[in-house]
Design a protein around this motif. Structure first.
Motif, PDB file in Angstrom:
ATOM      1  N   SER A 120       0.825  -1.211   0.000  1.00 61.75           N
ATOM      2  CA  SER A 120       0.000   0.000   0.000  1.00 61.75           C
ATOM      3  C   SER A 120       0.862   1.266   0.000  1.00 61.75           C
ATOM      4  CB  SER A 120      -0.934  -0.005   1.218  1.00 61.75           C
ATOM      5  OG  SER A 120      -1.822  -1.094   1.174  1.00 61.75           O
ATOM      6  N   LEU A 121       1.953   1.248   0.780  1.00 63.46           N
ATOM      7  CA  LEU A 121       2.833   2.418   0.839  1.00 63.46           C
ATOM      8  C   LEU A 121       3.509   2.681  -0.503  1.00 63.46           C
ATOM      9  CD1 LEU A 121       4.564   2.005   4.336  1.00 63.46           C
ATOM     10  CD2 LEU A 121       2.931   3.771   3.643  1.00 63.46           C
ATOM     11  N   ILE A 122       3.977   1.615  -1.147  1.00 62.72           N
ATOM     12  CA  ILE A 122       4.643   1.764  -2.452  1.00 62.72           C
ATOM     13  C   ILE A 122       3.673   2.331  -3.486  1.00 62.72           C
ATOM     14  CG2 ILE A 122       5.659   0.462  -4.370  1.00 62.72           C
ATOM     15  CD1 ILE A 122       6.891  -1.387  -2.205  1.00 62.72           C
ATOM     16  N   LYS A 123       2.426   1.868  -3.446  1.00 67.37           N
ATOM     17  CA  LYS A 123       1.414   2.380  -4.382  1.00 67.37           C
ATOM     18  C   LYS A 123       1.161   3.869  -4.148  1.00 67.37           C
ATOM     19  CE  LYS A 123      -1.051  -1.994  -5.071  1.00 67.37           C
ATOM     20  NZ  LYS A 123      -2.283  -2.760  -4.799  1.00 67.37           N
ATOM     21  N   LYS A 124       1.162   4.270  -2.870  1.00 64.87           N
ATOM     22  CA  LYS A 124       0.924   5.686  -2.567  1.00 64.87           C
ATOM     23  C   LYS A 124       2.111   6.545  -2.989  1.00 64.87           C
ATOM     24  CE  LYS A 124      -2.422   5.391   1.202  1.00 64.87           C
ATOM     25  NZ  LYS A 124      -2.721   5.749   2.620  1.00 64.87           N
ATOM     26  N   ILE A 125       3.312   6.042  -2.783  1.00 63.80           N
ATOM     27  CA  ILE A 125       4.530   6.793  -3.136  1.00 63.80           C
ATOM     28  C   ILE A 125       4.583   7.063  -4.646  1.00 63.80           C
ATOM     29  CG2 ILE A 125       7.048   6.638  -3.279  1.00 63.80           C
ATOM     30  CD1 ILE A 125       6.944   5.130  -0.579  1.00 63.80           C
ATOM     31  N   PHE A 126       4.192   6.055  -5.435  1.00 61.42           N
ATOM     32  CA  PHE A 126       4.282   6.193  -6.892  1.00 61.42           C
ATOM     33  C   PHE A 126       2.946   6.535  -7.549  1.00 61.42           C
ATOM     34  CE2 PHE A 126       7.927   3.509  -5.806  1.00 61.42           C
ATOM     35  CZ  PHE A 126       8.936   4.154  -6.508  1.00 61.42           C
ATOM     36  N   ALA A 127       1.960   6.951  -6.735  1.00 60.59           N
ATOM     37  CA  ALA A 127       0.613   7.218  -7.264  1.00 60.59           C
ATOM     38  C   ALA A 127       0.602   8.350  -8.295  1.00 60.59           C
ATOM     39  CB  ALA A 127      -0.344   7.545  -6.127  1.00 60.59           C
ATOM     40  N   LYS A 128       1.454   9.361  -8.117  1.00 59.35           N
ATOM     41  CA  LYS A 128       1.474  10.495  -9.044  1.00 59.35           C
ATOM     42  C   LYS A 128       2.206  10.166 -10.342  1.00 59.35           C
ATOM     43  CE  LYS A 128       1.103  14.081  -5.503  1.00 59.35           C
ATOM     44  NZ  LYS A 128       1.722  15.291  -4.893  1.00 59.35           N
ATOM     45  N   LYS A 129       3.122   9.204 -10.263  1.00 62.36           N
ATOM     46  CA  LYS A 129       3.945   8.880 -11.431  1.00 62.36           C
ATOM     47  C   LYS A 129       3.271   7.863 -12.350  1.00 62.36           C
ATOM     48  CE  LYS A 129       8.701   7.625 -12.629  1.00 62.36           C
ATOM     49  NZ  LYS A 129      10.039   7.245 -12.100  1.00 62.36           N
ATOM     50  N   TYR A 130       2.527   6.918 -11.761  1.00 64.02           N
ATOM     51  CA  TYR A 130       1.903   5.854 -12.548  1.00 64.02           C
ATOM     52  C   TYR A 130       0.404   5.783 -12.258  1.00 64.02           C
ATOM     53  CZ  TYR A 130       6.764   4.287 -12.985  1.00 64.02           C
ATOM     54  OH  TYR A 130       8.115   4.234 -13.228  1.00 64.02           O
ATOM     55  N   SER A 131      -0.326   5.246 -13.205  1.00 67.70           N
ATOM     56  CA  SER A 131      -1.769   5.098 -13.023  1.00 67.70           C
ATOM     57  C   SER A 131      -2.068   4.020 -11.984  1.00 67.70           C
ATOM     58  CB  SER A 131      -2.439   4.722 -14.350  1.00 67.70           C
ATOM     59  OG  SER A 131      -2.047   3.419 -14.751  1.00 67.70           O
ATOM     60  N   LYS A 132      -3.286   4.039 -11.443  1.00 63.77           N
ATOM     61  CA  LYS A 132      -3.703   3.049 -10.445  1.00 63.77           C
ATOM     62  C   LYS A 132      -3.664   1.640 -11.024  1.00 63.77           C
ATOM     63  CE  LYS A 132      -7.491   2.053  -7.241  1.00 63.77           C
ATOM     64  NZ  LYS A 132      -8.851   2.472  -6.782  1.00 63.77           N
ATOM     65  N   GLU A 133      -4.082   1.522 -12.297  1.00 60.61           N
ATOM     66  CA  GLU A 133      -4.094   0.210 -12.960  1.00 60.61           C
ATOM     67  C   GLU A 133      -2.682  -0.318 -13.144  1.00 60.61           C
ATOM     68  OE1 GLU A 133      -5.720   2.886 -13.976  1.00 60.61           O
ATOM     69  OE2 GLU A 133      -7.765   2.272 -13.476  1.00 60.61           O
ATOM     70  N   ARG A 134      -1.758   0.554 -13.540  1.00 58.45           N
ATOM     71  CA  ARG A 134      -0.366   0.148 -13.760  1.00 58.45           C
ATOM     72  C   ARG A 134       0.279  -0.301 -12.440  1.00 58.45           C
ATOM     73  NH1 ARG A 134       4.205   1.748 -16.875  1.00 58.45           N
ATOM     74  NH2 ARG A 134       5.892   0.350 -16.211  1.00 58.45           N
ATOM     75  N   LEU A 135       0.018   0.458 -11.370  1.00 63.56           N
ATOM     76  CA  LEU A 135       0.576   0.108 -10.068  1.00 63.56           C
ATOM     77  C   LEU A 135       0.015  -1.218  -9.568  1.00 63.56           C
ATOM     78  CD1 LEU A 135       0.588   3.570  -8.254  1.00 63.56           C
ATOM     79  CD2 LEU A 135       2.584   2.201  -8.847  1.00 63.56           C
ATOM     80  N   GLY A 136      -1.291  -1.400  -9.792  1.00 64.90           N
ATOM     81  CA  GLY A 136      -1.922  -2.647  -9.375  1.00 64.90           C
ATOM     82  C   GLY A 136      -1.345  -3.847 -10.109  1.00 64.90           C
TER      83      GLY A 136
END
Length: 530
Positions: free
Chosen positions: A486-502
């Motif tokens: 969850s933390l990694i997804k939040k850190i990179f949320a601005k750089k990558y889309s939610k789908e890409r992070l998932g």
């Protein structure tokens, strides 16, 4: 209809099944643990069939379904039955009775998985981390590109890490953060890429409810109970905690039963054709159940009355097994075996052999259910024909059941019994200790009531119970995996889309699961051959 279950796939699957079943029996008896073989068999099936003419991901999916089906059957036997010979080394259990018992367990596990598939996979959409990891592995092998690099890089790192930890002893398996005190238990973390991956895949809700159960059991109930004088010792407090956790899981089972009855009562009338179809299906299911009761009562030491109760118990516990496997990737099959035995003991007086038979047939059914559900999850995502996949699982389950019996008996003869340094069979030892009954009935009943209330309120009570029951080091690493993801997804949320992070996090987590699973099975095979 596309051919997903093929002759070549069946041959490859059964050949692999022999190795996986034998190694699973060995590692379960030796270590008291059993890594999911899902990713290992997925990779082996890909290697065997990916270059074959007209092969497909669905054919590979059915092939690895067959290949892995004996592993958890072996686990169900290894986690329960050796306890009989620990208590009574000269106890007699004929090979035919043992085969009947194990085959019935495998058939019931496959049958109930087919019944529960739609609810757990399609309606509730449970994550089934091992099934999703298998799907991601298959997809990455075809698509290639960045996704494949991510998955196989993660898998490779996990393989190296696990080999250093388990094969060469260079990395500790447990990391102790707090050594404990007079009223506080020690706090440890299992150093496991697989467990972290499971935590990431099941997500923060299930992982933190699970971890919350551990905090409740170990760091609230135990210290408060000891400080207030409710418990006279840490050992007494620990017994209360474990029985409470078991009760929470069984209360969930009661809730499942109550909801099923209510749902049936409210069921609306369907069309005439649907009625005919349902009637035919129900008749076939009823026939299988009647045959199972007859086989258990005539072919084993379980009485007719006890067999009826066992079938009902297996129905409920296989649902719980599928639910917990879907939510957490953990399947405490031997606990379900103990629970069904305890229910039988309330209304009957089974012999010692019958008692272990009840625990074993339940554990085999629940073990296979967990494996089936993982395979059905990957099959659902791939669009594999469900009937062909279940047929393959049924064939593999029955063959694996017969093979497991002979492997168990060969190991018993070769090592001179169980509970020894060579084959400690710790899970079976725990079952043997609990055959006499629960250690704290009030805690168990309280857990049942709380679990029932939580489940009827649509809260994940079984997952909470698992956290209360299991060792803290397992729950902590699952929670850590979910939090880091969850933390990694939040850190990179601005750089990558939610789908890409998932997608990326799912691939990394699947690689972590797969790498440790592959290495664990490989080490087990090498250990067996020494």
């Amino acid at each position: 209809m596309n051919k997903h279950l093929t002759i070549r796939g069946l041959i490859v699957g059964l050949l692999g099944l022999v190795v996986i079943t034998a190694s699973s029996m060995y590692v379960a008896l030796r270590m008291g643990a059993l890594p999911w073989p899902t990713i290992f068999v997925t990779v082996v099936s890909m290697a065997a069939l990916s270059k074959a003419k007209n092969s497909s991901l669905q054919e590979i999916n059915v092939t690895h379904t067959i290949m892995s089906s004996g592993a958890m059957v072996a686990g169900g036997l290894a986690f329960t039955l050796p306890g009989l010979w620990m208590i009574a080394p000269d106890a007699s259990f004929s090979t035919i009775k043992l085969i009947v018992l194990t085959v019935v367990g495998a058939i019931l596990g496959t049958l109930f998985s087919a019944i529960f598939r739609k609810k757990l996979i399609e309606e509730e959409k449970l994550p089934f981390p091992m099934g999703r990891a298998s799907y991601n592995t298959l997809q990455a092998s075809v698509k290639g590109g960045h996704g494949a690099k991510t998955l196989f890089a993660s898998m490779g790192g996990s393989v190296i890490f696990t080999a250093l930890r388990d094969g060469f002893g260079k990395i500790p398996a447990l990391l102790t953060i707090f050594k404990g005190s007079a009223i506080l238990p020690a706090f440890s973390i299992w150093v496991s890429p697989m467990a972290m991956g499971i935590g990431a895949i099941i997500g923060p809700l299930f992982a933190l409810v699970w971890f919350g159960g551990a905090i409740l059991g170990y760091y609230l109930l135990i210290p408060i109970g000891l400080a207030s004088g409710l418990f006279s010792s840490m050992a007494e407090a620990d017994i209360f905690r474990s029985n409470l956790g078991i009760g929470l899981m069984i209360g969930t089972g009661l809730g499942v039963f109550i909801k099923a009855v209510i749902s049936k009562a409210k069921e609306t009338k369907k069309t005439k054709d649907s009625k005919k179809m349902n009637s035919r299906t129900q008749s076939m299911i009823l026939l299988v159940l009647v045959l199972a009761i007859i086989l258990l009562s005539l072919g084993t030491d379980i009485s007719f009355f006890e067999a009826i109760i066992v079938i009902v118990g297996i129905y409920l516990t296989t649902y719980l097994s599928g639910m917990l496997t879907g939510q957490t990737g953990i399947n405490p099959m031997e606990i379900f075996g103990i629970l069904v035995l305890l229910v039988v003991q309330l209304v009957s007086h089974p012999s010692l052999v019958a008692s272990f038979s009840i625990a074993a047939v339940t554990a085999v059914a629940c073990g296979l259910t967990g494996d089936v559900m993982n395979d059905l999850k990957s099959g659902y995502l791939l669009g594999t024909d469900t009937r062909q996949q279940l047929l393959g699982e049924g064939i593999g389950g029955v063959v694996g059941a017969v093979l497991s019996v002979f492997v168990l008996l060969i190991m018993k003869a070769s090592f001179g019994g169980f509970g020894t340094l060579e084959l400690p069979a710790p899970q079976a030892a725990a079952v043997a200790a609990m055959v006499g009954g629960l250690s704290n009935v009030p805690a168990f009943l309280a857990g049942c009531a709380i679990g029932l209330a939580l489940y009827l309120s649509n809260l994940p009570s079984a997952t909470l119970g698992l956290g209360v029951y299991l060792p803290i080091y397992i729950s902590s690493i699952m929670g850590l995996g979910a939090v880091l993801s969850s933390l990694i997804k939040k850190i990179f949320a601005k750089k990558y889309s939610k789908e890409r992070l998932g997608e990326e996090s799912g691939l990394v987590a699947s690689g972590l699961l797969g790498g440790e699973g592959i290495t664990g099975v490989a080490i087990a095979i090498l250990s067996m051959l020494k």
